[in-house]
Design an enzyme around this catalytic site. Structure first.
Site, PDB file in Angstrom:
ATOM      1  CE1 TYR A 137      38.311  36.772  36.016  1.00 49.72           C
ATOM      2  CE2 TYR A 137      37.710  36.979  33.702  1.00 49.72           C
ATOM      3  CZ  TYR A 137      37.837  37.535  34.965  1.00 49.72           C
ATOM      4  OH  TYR A 137      37.478  38.849  35.171  1.00 49.72           O
ATOM      5  NE  ARG A 158      47.712  45.015  46.571  1.00 52.30           N
ATOM      6  CZ  ARG A 158      47.737  45.313  45.272  1.00 52.30           C
ATOM      7  NH1 ARG A 158      48.896  45.520  44.682  1.00 52.30           N
ATOM      8  NH2 ARG A 158      46.617  45.392  44.576  1.00 52.30           N
ATOM      9  CB  ALA A 174      39.066  49.868  47.589  1.00 53.83           C
ATOM     10  CG  PHE A 223      42.398  41.685  34.989  1.00 53.26           C
ATOM     11  CD1 PHE A 223      41.502  41.088  35.866  1.00 53.26           C
ATOM     12  CD2 PHE A 223      42.532  41.144  33.714  1.00 53.26           C
ATOM     13  CE1 PHE A 223      40.754  39.974  35.487  1.00 53.26           C
ATOM     14  CE2 PHE A 223      41.790  40.036  33.330  1.00 53.26           C
ATOM     15  CZ  PHE A 223      40.904  39.451  34.216  1.00 53.26           C
ATOM     16  CB  VAL A 244      39.360  47.420  32.678  1.00 54.10           C
ATOM     17  CG1 VAL A 244      39.459  48.818  33.293  1.00 54.10           C
ATOM     18  CG2 VAL A 244      37.905  47.056  32.400  1.00 54.10           C
TER      19      VAL A 244
HETATM   20  P1  NDP Z   1      43.147  44.793  39.929  1.00 52.21           P
HETATM   21  O1  NDP Z   1      44.094  43.641  39.989  1.00 52.21           O
HETATM   22  O2  NDP Z   1      43.681  46.124  39.580  1.00 52.21           O
HETATM   23  O3  NDP Z   1      42.331  44.896  41.308  1.00 52.21           O
HETATM   24  C1  NDP Z   1      41.843  43.759  41.955  1.00 52.21           C
HETATM   25  C2  NDP Z   1      41.453  44.111  43.361  1.00 52.21           C
HETATM   26  O4  NDP Z   1      40.927  42.923  43.997  1.00 52.21           O
HETATM   27  C3  NDP Z   1      42.625  44.578  44.200  1.00 52.21           C
HETATM   28  O5  NDP Z   1      42.238  45.700  44.958  1.00 52.21           O
HETATM   29  C4  NDP Z   1      42.928  43.402  45.097  1.00 52.21           C
HETATM   30  O6  NDP Z   1      43.384  43.867  46.363  1.00 52.21           O
HETATM   31  C5  NDP Z   1      41.546  42.763  45.255  1.00 52.21           C
HETATM   32  N1  NDP Z   1      41.663  41.357  45.611  1.00 52.21           N
HETATM   33  C6  NDP Z   1      42.121  40.346  44.836  1.00 52.21           C
HETATM   34  N2  NDP Z   1      42.166  39.200  45.544  1.00 52.21           N
HETATM   35  C7  NDP Z   1      41.718  39.499  46.795  1.00 52.21           C
HETATM   36  C8  NDP Z   1      41.540  38.746  47.983  1.00 52.21           C
HETATM   37  N3  NDP Z   1      41.833  37.431  48.034  1.00 52.21           N
HETATM   38  N4  NDP Z   1      41.070  39.362  49.080  1.00 52.21           N
HETATM   39  C9  NDP Z   1      40.786  40.684  49.052  1.00 52.21           C
HETATM   40  N5  NDP Z   1      40.914  41.448  47.955  1.00 52.21           N
HETATM   41  C10 NDP Z   1      41.403  40.862  46.839  1.00 52.21           C
HETATM   42  O7  NDP Z   1      42.032  44.348  38.869  1.00 52.21           O
HETATM   43  P2  NDP Z   1      40.685  45.050  38.349  1.00 52.21           P
HETATM   44  O8  NDP Z   1      40.461  46.343  38.997  1.00 52.21           O
HETATM   45  O9  NDP Z   1      40.737  44.994  36.883  1.00 52.21           O
HETATM   46  O10 NDP Z   1      39.626  43.967  38.822  1.00 52.21           O
HETATM   47  C11 NDP Z   1      38.493  44.273  39.609  1.00 52.21           C
HETATM   48  C12 NDP Z   1      37.346  43.365  39.199  1.00 52.21           C
HETATM   49  O11 NDP Z   1      37.005  43.634  37.828  1.00 52.21           O
HETATM   50  C13 NDP Z   1      37.640  41.872  39.268  1.00 52.21           C
HETATM   51  O12 NDP Z   1      36.503  41.203  39.808  1.00 52.21           O
HETATM   52  C14 NDP Z   1      37.838  41.484  37.796  1.00 52.21           C
HETATM   53  O13 NDP Z   1      37.525  40.134  37.558  1.00 52.21           O
HETATM   54  C15 NDP Z   1      36.857  42.420  37.138  1.00 52.21           C
HETATM   55  N6  NDP Z   1      37.083  42.669  35.711  1.00 52.21           N
HETATM   56  C16 NDP Z   1      38.286  43.168  35.286  1.00 52.21           C
HETATM   57  C17 NDP Z   1      38.478  43.393  33.927  1.00 52.21           C
HETATM   58  C18 NDP Z   1      39.773  43.869  33.391  1.00 52.21           C
HETATM   59  O14 NDP Z   1      40.033  43.702  32.158  1.00 52.21           O
HETATM   60  N7  NDP Z   1      40.635  44.496  34.179  1.00 52.21           N
HETATM   61  C19 NDP Z   1      37.394  43.147  32.952  1.00 52.21           C
HETATM   62  C20 NDP Z   1      36.201  42.610  33.530  1.00 52.21           C
HETATM   63  C21 NDP Z   1      36.052  42.403  34.855  1.00 52.21           C
HETATM   64  P3  NDP Z   1      44.629  43.253  47.184  1.00 52.21           P
HETATM   65  O15 NDP Z   1      45.596  42.706  46.193  1.00 52.21           O
HETATM   66  O16 NDP Z   1      45.131  44.416  47.972  1.00 52.21           O
HETATM   67  O17 NDP Z   1      44.009  42.213  48.032  1.00 52.21           O
HETATM   68  C1  8X3 Z   2      38.298  40.376  32.158  1.00 47.30           C
HETATM   69  C2  8X3 Z   2      38.013  40.432  30.704  1.00 47.30           C
HETATM   70  O1  8X3 Z   2      38.275  39.189  28.479  1.00 47.30           O
HETATM   71  O2  8X3 Z   2      40.101  39.016  30.103  1.00 47.30           O
HETATM   72  O3  8X3 Z   2      37.197  39.962  32.886  1.00 47.30           O
HETATM   73  O4  8X3 Z   2      38.036  37.846  30.454  1.00 47.30           O
HETATM   74  S1  8X3 Z   2      38.638  39.054  29.917  1.00 47.30           S
END
Ligand code: NDP
Ligand code: 8X3
Length: 252
Positions: free
Chosen positions: A153, A35, A10, A190, A186
């Site tokens: 991935y 974090r 979050a 990421f 999104v």
């Molecule tokens: P962000 O990088 O903005 O957020 C990722 C979140 O995951 C952060 O809050 C991070 O928190 C947490 N996280 C990562 N690794 C860990 C860990 N080892 N332990 C605890 N928390 C962790 O990315 P998104 O919001 O885009 O990603 C969220 C989800 O959406 C993911 O599962 C991603 O695969 C999925 N997704 C994203 C897409 C995109 O294009 N952005 C598309 C499709 C799916 P912290 O670093 O504080 O630990």
């Molecule tokens: C994130 C979307 O297309 O980078 O899950 O795999 S993509």
């Protein structure tokens, strides 16, 4: 009575937007991430903006013992979680598998697959005992499609799809909903994470098109959780209008 949601990851992006929207719509929250400063900041802001009750747990979801300590520290109303948003996840690197970086693979599989399993394992028994609950796994279009330089991935998100389906079958007798949401591109942290802090490479991903924003996914999650008890959305694939597949984009 307000329900309790636990949102993993979050501190940023989809998880952060989802926490905010749930707090504004009747949920008290447990938010997690690594974090601590960002967790504290979000906690303060959500309390100020919505009046929701909120606590944060700081742990690395790859570490099962850290999860156990954090979850076992919960007491009172926080023990009975109504909604679990399995969101924490990441992509790291973009090499063909024959040039892949082992540590990148470990980070993706340990977070996206094993972390999701660990936290679900510790939280679902109380849902089973109460015969109620909803789990939403944040999957990806990469669970439905495969693209070059994305073997690990895509593999991890295909695993999320399989785990989601299995959990839905296993939890069926207890009336627990299990859903997933599968977004395309999104604009969150990421890509910055995927390209290890290279801002130019991350910006190029979104260049010339309009991606989805975290708020779009949060609003879709709110729609999923506000369906009546007899309705479960199994999976929601949601793409930017400018994206037709993991390899087809409209850039101007
Ligand atoms: P962000 O990088 O903005 O957020 C990722 C979140 O995951 C952060 O809050 C991070 O928190 C947490 N996280 C990562 N690794 C860990 C860990 N080892 N332990 C605890 N928390 C962790 O990315 P998104 O919001 O885009 O990603 C969220 C989800 O959406 C993911 O599962 C991603 O695969 C999925 N997704 C994203 C897409 C995109 O294009 N952005 C598309 C499709 C799916 P912290 O670093 O504080 O630990
Ligand atoms: C994130 C979307 O297309 O980078 O899950 O795999 S993509």
């Amino acid at each position: 009575m307000r329900k309790i949601a636990l949102v993993t990851g979050a501190t940023s992006g989809i998880g952060k937007a989802t926490a905010r929207i749930l707090a504004s719509n009747g949920y008290d929250l447990i938010i997690t991430g690594r974090r601590e400063d960002l967790l504290n900041e979000l906690t303060d802001n959500i309390i100020k903006d919505t009046g929701a009750d909120i606590i944060s747990l700081c742990f690395d979801i790859r570490d099962q013992s850290q999860i156990e300590i954090a979850i076992n520290s919960l007491s009172g109303k926080w023990v009975d979680i109504d909604l679990l948003i399995n969101n924490a996840g990441l992509a790291v690197g973009a090499e063909p598998a024959h040039e892949g970086v082992i540590d990148d693979w470990d980070r993706m599989i340990d977070t996206n697959v094993k972390g999701l399993l660990y936290i679900s394992r510790i939280l679902t028994p109380r849902m089973v005992a109460r015969e109620t609950g909803h789990i939403i796994n944040i999957s990806s279009v990469a669970a439905h499609e495969i693209y070059p330089n994305g073997a690990a991935y895509c593999g991890s998100k295909h695993a999320v799809k399989a785990i989601t389906k299995a959990m839905r079958m296993e939890l069926l007798p207890f009336g627990i909903k299990v859903s997933s949401i599968s977004p395309g591109m999104v604009n969150t942290e990421f890509s910055l994470v995927r390209f290890k802090g290279d801002q130019t490479r991350a910006d190029n991903v979104y260049k010339g098109l309009t991606p989805l924003y975290a708020q779009d996914i949060a609003e879709s999650i709110l729609f999923m959780v506000t369906r009546p008890p007899h309705v479960n959305i199994e999976d929601l694939v949601i793409m930017p209008t400018d994206q037709a597949s993991t390899r087809d984009f409209r850039r101007r």
